[in-house]
Motif scaffolding. Structure first.
Motif, PDB file in Angstrom:
ATOM      1  N   LYS A  63      25.725  44.024  28.867  1.00 31.76           N
ATOM      2  CA  LYS A  63      26.530  42.844  29.227  1.00 31.76           C
ATOM      3  C   LYS A  63      26.998  42.932  30.680  1.00 31.76           C
ATOM      4  O   LYS A  63      28.127  42.596  31.010  1.00 31.76           O
ATOM      5  CB  LYS A  63      27.690  42.665  28.267  1.00 31.76           C
ATOM      6  CG  LYS A  63      27.246  42.460  26.824  1.00 31.76           C
ATOM      7  CD  LYS A  63      28.335  41.906  25.983  1.00 31.76           C
ATOM      8  CE  LYS A  63      27.965  41.839  24.530  1.00 31.76           C
ATOM      9  NZ  LYS A  63      26.817  41.076  24.193  1.00 31.76           N
TER      10      LYS A  63
ATOM     11  N   LYS B  28      23.562  36.585  22.659  1.00 32.73           N
ATOM     12  CA  LYS B  28      24.912  36.957  23.111  1.00 32.73           C
ATOM     13  C   LYS B  28      24.897  38.125  24.107  1.00 32.73           C
ATOM     14  O   LYS B  28      25.709  39.058  24.026  1.00 32.73           O
ATOM     15  CB  LYS B  28      25.789  37.284  21.914  1.00 32.73           C
ATOM     16  CG  LYS B  28      26.030  36.090  21.012  1.00 32.73           C
ATOM     17  CD  LYS B  28      26.884  36.453  19.847  1.00 32.73           C
ATOM     18  CE  LYS B  28      27.185  35.347  18.893  1.00 32.73           C
ATOM     19  NZ  LYS B  28      26.414  34.180  18.805  1.00 32.73           N
TER      20      LYS B  28
ATOM     21  N   GLU C   3      21.722  33.902  26.123  1.00 35.87           N
ATOM     22  CA  GLU C   3      22.879  33.326  25.444  1.00 35.87           C
ATOM     23  C   GLU C   3      22.694  33.356  23.932  1.00 35.87           C
ATOM     24  O   GLU C   3      23.643  33.635  23.190  1.00 35.87           O
ATOM     25  CB  GLU C   3      23.116  31.887  25.903  1.00 35.87           C
ATOM     26  CG  GLU C   3      23.813  31.785  27.229  1.00 35.87           C
ATOM     27  CD  GLU C   3      24.093  30.346  27.612  1.00 35.87           C
ATOM     28  OE1 GLU C   3      23.269  29.446  27.313  1.00 35.87           O
ATOM     29  OE2 GLU C   3      25.135  30.113  28.227  1.00 35.87           O
TER      30      GLU C   3
END
Length: 119
Positions: free
Chosen positions: A93, A117, A114
């Motif tokens: 991330k 995630k 996306e």
């Protein structure tokens, strides 16, 4: 020191850039009172770069054993490095949506990240 030889240029250049970056960072914090996100700006990219370097080296060695061609092995190892770096940053991330959208032809890539995630 004779044993350092031409490697001294690499060492001194790296030390110079590290010193300049450190002084700039100290000035940024001192004069703007803004503290950067060290984990997102330094730690995650450094970890991804280390893993990328290992992937590039391993990929090059394997490809060179298979093809015995330096040019092909080098070009494919560079491509492997790009994929590994972006993949590792996404898994950690370490990518933001605006970072991804700055890359050329990134619309689909942003949607996929996306969906899983990762951004």
């Amino acid at each position: 020191l004779p044993y350092i030889n031409v490697k001294g240029a690499i060492i001194s250049t790296t030390a110079c850039y590290c010193a300049a970056a450190s002084l700039n960072l100290l000035a940024l914090v001192k004069y703007t009172k803004v503290t950067p996100d060290f984990k997102g700006a330094f730690i995650k990219p450094a970890a991804a770069a280390t893993i990328m370097a290992l992937g590039c080296r391993s990929g090059y060695d394997l490809l060179f054993m298979l093809t015995n061609n330096n040019m092909i092995s080098t070009l494919l190892a560079i491509a492997i490095g790009a994929v590994v770096y972006i993949g590792i940053l996404a898994l950690m991330k370490g990518l933001r949506k605006d970072d991804v959208l700055m890359m050329p032809m990134s619309g689909r890539f942003a949607v996929i990240l996306e969906r899983f995630k990762m951004i």
